[in-house]
Motif scaffolding. Sequence first.
Motif, PDB file in Angstrom:
ATOM      1  N   ALA A 126     -16.447  -0.475  -5.037  1.00  0.00           N
ATOM      2  CA  ALA A 126     -15.860  -0.908  -6.312  1.00  0.00           C
ATOM      3  C   ALA A 126     -14.350  -1.094  -6.163  1.00  0.00           C
ATOM      4  O   ALA A 126     -13.767  -2.048  -6.687  1.00  0.00           O
ATOM      5  CB  ALA A 126     -16.172   0.112  -7.406  1.00  0.00           C
ATOM      6  N   ILE A 127     -13.735  -0.189  -5.406  1.00  0.00           N
ATOM      7  CA  ILE A 127     -12.279  -0.289  -5.197  1.00  0.00           C
ATOM      8  C   ILE A 127     -11.944  -1.545  -4.381  1.00  0.00           C
ATOM      9  O   ILE A 127     -10.941  -2.222  -4.625  1.00  0.00           O
ATOM     10  CB  ILE A 127     -11.749   1.006  -4.543  1.00  0.00           C
ATOM     11  CG1 ILE A 127     -11.604   2.095  -5.624  1.00  0.00           C
ATOM     12  CG2 ILE A 127     -10.437   0.788  -3.832  1.00  0.00           C
ATOM     13  CD1 ILE A 127     -11.065   3.415  -5.126  1.00  0.00           C
ATOM     14  N   ARG A 128     -12.802  -1.877  -3.434  1.00  0.00           N
ATOM     15  CA  ARG A 128     -12.568  -3.113  -2.666  1.00  0.00           C
ATOM     16  C   ARG A 128     -12.712  -4.332  -3.562  1.00  0.00           C
ATOM     17  O   ARG A 128     -12.007  -5.338  -3.387  1.00  0.00           O
ATOM     18  CB  ARG A 128     -13.534  -3.190  -1.484  1.00  0.00           C
ATOM     19  CG  ARG A 128     -13.169  -2.158  -0.429  1.00  0.00           C
ATOM     20  CD  ARG A 128     -14.120  -2.161   0.741  1.00  0.00           C
ATOM     21  NE  ARG A 128     -13.658  -1.162   1.719  1.00  0.00           N
ATOM     22  CZ  ARG A 128     -14.055  -1.114   2.969  1.00  0.00           C
ATOM     23  NH1 ARG A 128     -14.927  -1.988   3.432  1.00  0.00           N
ATOM     24  NH2 ARG A 128     -13.577  -0.189   3.781  1.00  0.00           N
ATOM     25  N   LEU A 129     -13.601  -4.235  -4.510  1.00  0.00           N
ATOM     26  CA  LEU A 129     -13.730  -5.334  -5.474  1.00  0.00           C
ATOM     27  C   LEU A 129     -12.502  -5.404  -6.380  1.00  0.00           C
ATOM     28  O   LEU A 129     -12.087  -6.491  -6.794  1.00  0.00           O
ATOM     29  CB  LEU A 129     -15.004  -5.173  -6.304  1.00  0.00           C
ATOM     30  CG  LEU A 129     -16.164  -6.039  -5.839  1.00  0.00           C
ATOM     31  CD1 LEU A 129     -17.465  -5.634  -6.512  1.00  0.00           C
ATOM     32  CD2 LEU A 129     -15.873  -7.517  -6.131  1.00  0.00           C
ATOM     33  N   CYS A 130     -11.933  -4.257  -6.707  1.00  0.00           N
ATOM     34  CA  CYS A 130     -10.677  -4.251  -7.479  1.00  0.00           C
ATOM     35  C   CYS A 130      -9.602  -5.012  -6.702  1.00  0.00           C
ATOM     36  O   CYS A 130      -8.850  -5.808  -7.261  1.00  0.00           O
ATOM     37  CB  CYS A 130     -10.183  -2.823  -7.728  1.00  0.00           C
ATOM     38  SG  CYS A 130     -11.163  -1.912  -8.926  1.00  0.00           S
ATOM     39  N   HIS A 165      -4.992  -5.411  -5.796  1.00  0.00           N
ATOM     40  CA  HIS A 165      -4.570  -4.054  -5.417  1.00  0.00           C
ATOM     41  C   HIS A 165      -5.770  -3.140  -5.580  1.00  0.00           C
ATOM     42  O   HIS A 165      -6.506  -3.260  -6.557  1.00  0.00           O
ATOM     43  CB  HIS A 165      -3.423  -3.601  -6.321  1.00  0.00           C
ATOM     44  CG  HIS A 165      -2.802  -2.285  -5.922  1.00  0.00           C
ATOM     45  ND1 HIS A 165      -3.358  -1.077  -6.246  1.00  0.00           N
ATOM     46  CD2 HIS A 165      -1.659  -2.005  -5.222  1.00  0.00           C
ATOM     47  CE1 HIS A 165      -2.587  -0.104  -5.754  1.00  0.00           C
ATOM     48  NE2 HIS A 165      -1.557  -0.634  -5.134  1.00  0.00           N
ATOM     49  N   ARG A 166      -5.964  -2.243  -4.610  1.00  0.00           N
ATOM     50  CA  ARG A 166      -7.161  -1.397  -4.642  1.00  0.00           C
ATOM     51  C   ARG A 166      -7.266  -0.565  -5.923  1.00  0.00           C
ATOM     52  O   ARG A 166      -8.355  -0.296  -6.409  1.00  0.00           O
ATOM     53  CB  ARG A 166      -7.198  -0.481  -3.411  1.00  0.00           C
ATOM     54  CG  ARG A 166      -7.665  -1.217  -2.151  1.00  0.00           C
ATOM     55  CD  ARG A 166      -7.444  -0.395  -0.882  1.00  0.00           C
ATOM     56  NE  ARG A 166      -8.025   0.927  -0.917  1.00  0.00           N
ATOM     57  CZ  ARG A 166      -9.271   1.236  -0.518  1.00  0.00           C
ATOM     58  NH1 ARG A 166     -10.076   0.295  -0.065  1.00  0.00           N
ATOM     59  NH2 ARG A 166      -9.693   2.475  -0.564  1.00  0.00           N
ATOM     60  N   LEU A 167      -6.125  -0.128  -6.451  1.00  0.00           N
ATOM     61  CA  LEU A 167      -6.160   0.663  -7.682  1.00  0.00           C
ATOM     62  C   LEU A 167      -5.615  -0.148  -8.863  1.00  0.00           C
ATOM     63  O   LEU A 167      -5.219   0.408  -9.880  1.00  0.00           O
ATOM     64  CB  LEU A 167      -5.378   1.966  -7.499  1.00  0.00           C
ATOM     65  CG  LEU A 167      -5.859   2.852  -6.334  1.00  0.00           C
ATOM     66  CD1 LEU A 167      -4.932   4.049  -6.142  1.00  0.00           C
ATOM     67  CD2 LEU A 167      -7.293   3.333  -6.535  1.00  0.00           C
ATOM     68  N   LEU A 168      -5.575  -1.457  -8.682  1.00  0.00           N
ATOM     69  CA  LEU A 168      -5.196  -2.400  -9.739  1.00  0.00           C
ATOM     70  C   LEU A 168      -3.757  -2.245 -10.227  1.00  0.00           C
ATOM     71  O   LEU A 168      -3.437  -2.642 -11.348  1.00  0.00           O
ATOM     72  CB  LEU A 168      -6.171  -2.300 -10.922  1.00  0.00           C
ATOM     73  CG  LEU A 168      -7.618  -2.703 -10.595  1.00  0.00           C
ATOM     74  CD1 LEU A 168      -8.558  -2.347 -11.748  1.00  0.00           C
ATOM     75  CD2 LEU A 168      -7.711  -4.198 -10.281  1.00  0.00           C
ATOM     76  N   PHE A 169      -2.879  -1.648  -9.384  1.00  0.00           N
ATOM     77  CA  PHE A 169      -1.473  -1.575  -9.783  1.00  0.00           C
ATOM     78  C   PHE A 169      -0.948  -3.005  -9.974  1.00  0.00           C
ATOM     79  O   PHE A 169      -1.192  -3.885  -9.147  1.00  0.00           O
ATOM     80  CB  PHE A 169      -0.615  -0.896  -8.699  1.00  0.00           C
ATOM     81  CG  PHE A 169      -0.871   0.586  -8.538  1.00  0.00           C
ATOM     82  CD1 PHE A 169      -1.885   1.244  -9.216  1.00  0.00           C
ATOM     83  CD2 PHE A 169      -0.063   1.326  -7.680  1.00  0.00           C
ATOM     84  CE1 PHE A 169      -2.099   2.611  -9.045  1.00  0.00           C
ATOM     85  CE2 PHE A 169      -0.270   2.693  -7.504  1.00  0.00           C
ATOM     86  CZ  PHE A 169      -1.286   3.332  -8.181  1.00  0.00           C
ATOM     87  N   ASP A 170      -0.207  -3.227 -11.034  1.00  0.00           N
ATOM     88  CA  ASP A 170       0.457  -4.508 -11.335  1.00  0.00           C
ATOM     89  C   ASP A 170      -0.520  -5.668 -11.496  1.00  0.00           C
ATOM     90  O   ASP A 170      -0.130  -6.831 -11.391  1.00  0.00           O
ATOM     91  CB  ASP A 170       1.487  -4.871 -10.244  1.00  0.00           C
ATOM     92  CG  ASP A 170       2.442  -3.727  -9.952  1.00  0.00           C
ATOM     93  OD1 ASP A 170       2.875  -3.068 -10.915  1.00  0.00           O
ATOM     94  OD2 ASP A 170       2.737  -3.481  -8.762  1.00  0.00           O
ATOM     95  N   ALA A 171      -1.789  -5.379 -11.743  1.00  0.00           N
ATOM     96  CA  ALA A 171      -2.750  -6.468 -11.956  1.00  0.00           C
ATOM     97  C   ALA A 171      -2.619  -7.010 -13.377  1.00  0.00           C
ATOM     98  O   ALA A 171      -2.772  -8.206 -13.611  1.00  0.00           O
ATOM     99  CB  ALA A 171      -4.172  -5.974 -11.706  1.00  0.00           C
ATOM    100  N   ILE A 172      -2.332  -6.121 -14.339  1.00  0.00           N
ATOM    101  CA  ILE A 172      -2.058  -6.562 -15.708  1.00  0.00           C
ATOM    102  C   ILE A 172      -0.560  -6.414 -15.927  1.00  0.00           C
ATOM    103  O   ILE A 172       0.002  -5.335 -15.716  1.00  0.00           O
ATOM    104  CB  ILE A 172      -2.855  -5.722 -16.735  1.00  0.00           C
ATOM    105  CG1 ILE A 172      -4.366  -5.979 -16.541  1.00  0.00           C
ATOM    106  CG2 ILE A 172      -2.419  -6.059 -18.159  1.00  0.00           C
ATOM    107  CD1 ILE A 172      -5.274  -5.188 -17.461  1.00  0.00           C
ATOM    108  N   VAL A 173       0.089  -7.508 -16.286  1.00  0.00           N
ATOM    109  CA  VAL A 173       1.551  -7.497 -16.439  1.00  0.00           C
ATOM    110  C   VAL A 173       1.904  -8.031 -17.824  1.00  0.00           C
ATOM    111  O   VAL A 173       1.084  -8.719 -18.447  1.00  0.00           O
ATOM    112  CB  VAL A 173       2.240  -8.367 -15.350  1.00  0.00           C
ATOM    113  CG1 VAL A 173       1.973  -7.802 -13.960  1.00  0.00           C
ATOM    114  CG2 VAL A 173       1.771  -9.823 -15.426  1.00  0.00           C
ATOM    115  N   PRO A 174       3.106  -7.717 -18.325  1.00  0.00           N
ATOM    116  CA  PRO A 174       3.486  -8.265 -19.631  1.00  0.00           C
ATOM    117  C   PRO A 174       3.389  -9.785 -19.618  1.00  0.00           C
ATOM    118  O   PRO A 174       3.870 -10.430 -18.680  1.00  0.00           O
ATOM    119  CB  PRO A 174       4.943  -7.811 -19.789  1.00  0.00           C
ATOM    120  CG  PRO A 174       5.049  -6.580 -18.939  1.00  0.00           C
ATOM    121  CD  PRO A 174       4.139  -6.826 -17.773  1.00  0.00           C
ATOM    122  N   GLY A 175       2.694 -10.347 -20.571  1.00  0.00           N
ATOM    123  CA  GLY A 175       2.553 -11.802 -20.663  1.00  0.00           C
ATOM    124  C   GLY A 175       1.337 -12.346 -19.929  1.00  0.00           C
ATOM    125  O   GLY A 175       1.065 -13.545 -20.011  1.00  0.00           O
ATOM    126  N   GLY A 176       0.592 -11.505 -19.222  1.00  0.00           N
ATOM    127  CA  GLY A 176      -0.583 -12.059 -18.552  1.00  0.00           C
ATOM    128  C   GLY A 176      -1.156 -11.156 -17.487  1.00  0.00           C
ATOM    129  O   GLY A 176      -1.255  -9.944 -17.659  1.00  0.00           O
TER     130      GLY A 176
END
Lengths: 466, 135
Positions: free
Chosen positions: A241-245, A251-262
């Motif tokens: 699941a982490i590899r799918l992230c 990023h494996r732990l989804l750091f910076d995947a959601i950012v302000p504005g998108g």
Amino acid sequence: MNGVHAIAAERFADRVEAECLTALPLGAYARAEEVRYLFLAASGPYALAHPREAEAPLRAVSGTFPLFSWDEREMAQEWGVRFDALPDARPLRGTAGEMPPAIVAQGAGLMRFVVGPVHAGINEPGRFTFSSGGETIVHLDAQLSYAHRGVERHVEGLGALQAAPLVARICGSCSAARSFAYARALEQLAGIELAREVELARLVLAEFERIYNHLGDLAASAAGAGWGPGFASGMALKERAIRLCRLAGGHRLLFDAIVPGGVGAQTLRERPRIARELADLARDIEAYLTRLFAQSSTVARWQRAGVVSRESAHAFGAVGPAHRASRGEIDVRTFAPYGAYREFAVRIAHASGGDSFGRLRVKRDEIRESLRLIGAALAEIGDAALPDPQPMAVPAGDATAVVEGPRGSEVVALHTGGDGILTRLHVISASYRNWPLVARAMDGNIVPDFPLVNKSFNLCYACADR
Amino acid sequence: MKRETFRKSLGVRHVACGSCNGCEHEMNALSNAFYDITQDGYDIVASPRHADIVTVTGPMTPAMRAAARETLDAVPRPRIVVAIGDCAAGEGPWSGAPSAGPGAGIELQATITVRGCPPTPEEIRAALKSLPLSS
Ligand code: SF4
């Protein structure tokens, strides 16, 4: 009800208590000017506020609703808010490396033992002081704050957009949820709406975070009950699941995947591959869940361990799976829907026993629902291009946003001054809300059940300590 | 320290010193079926008494300082301290925060540092395998 409502000091505690009966209490925080108690209604978050200029002591609400105990202790310790009748008046956090004394039960035949802050596995730090009579736990005092870095003070004075990567790193286990709430608060302040594809992509990322967390919790709970194969298979699935992230969000732990504005530039690039690997993973997860819950000796350890009654879940303000396993009805995704959750009817998982088994069943059912939601959202996005994050100017003001993270409501409240500078950031994590309940869930349980009860919650320390 | 002494039997003890838990996720991943560092001769151990290597994460907080020291003091010598992640290296996101120290790896004088936020399990494993085990 929306917005901020100023209430006079003499009526404040009564009003907060009345509100606890009709809305979901989220927590409370202070700043130099005021004290705010936050609630969630179907229309969104709102606050009851008390201006601090008079500085008359407030009656502590934690006497009636212990859910505010940590918040009030934190406000007293770090913001000098004066309370009358604070039931637990110890500082919440250690000062200069010294922890406040633990609460210990006294009585003939009782013993005490302390675990932590360094634990046997690869875990975050915390100190657990058990009072027990033989194997039976009489009282547990869970003291955290070993990971307190001062993150809120640290981001004050930074540009709100510039602080986003820091907010993503307050806690590694619920980074996407927190970034999601932070982004939503800023977007609300700036008055911008995002493209539908972007909202759908955010849903995909948030649900991937739920899946990898819940898989890890199930695996650890199998280990807590002594079933090695359940642990090994679960951790292997968590890795997938982490590899799918990594594939879906860069990023494996989804750091910076959601950012302000998108969403980040790496988001959902290789969609056919994601869909293919997701289908494989979903099939293997289903086989695992079936096998795990058919393992009767494991399930028997979970049953009736760490029971939280509906009444204590309410009084302690349980959120997330801990709330829904004790007959709670609320999931922020359906109670106060946001983003793409407005278009999907999320099927909310429930359980009634309030025990570890109930919490794990909720997590099991949530994994299944997250897989379904991701599939549906990916189908809706199709091969539409995801636009770059929307530029925004952050005006002076304040905003609060709440999302449903893996452990429950993740709250971000922020205040900005001129030039979009953060003047105050407050984070109320689902773990901060639920921790006092873990301690109470152990009352009357046996010591060897602590690991599995603890893992059925599997709360974070970093976002509770900040 | 002779290499033979430790071959295929290195105990690793972890101490989180104010990390965000991201580095812990990746340290834990080392034991899953995809990385399985027991095959390389490493074992995650529960007691510092059983450890040869101590991995540390986080910027170091005032609250963790004494416990981290005590844990390290309980590890028999020779021992090696490995700093995991940018926080431990003193250059993480919370560097300079009011209750953040200089980096757990800096304070506890790590022999090697694995950079990243967090470093991947491959990077951590490669670093462990590159340790200077003979002197
Ligand atoms: S280096 Fe990054 S992942 Fe590791 S503890 Fe620091 S912020 Fe978390």
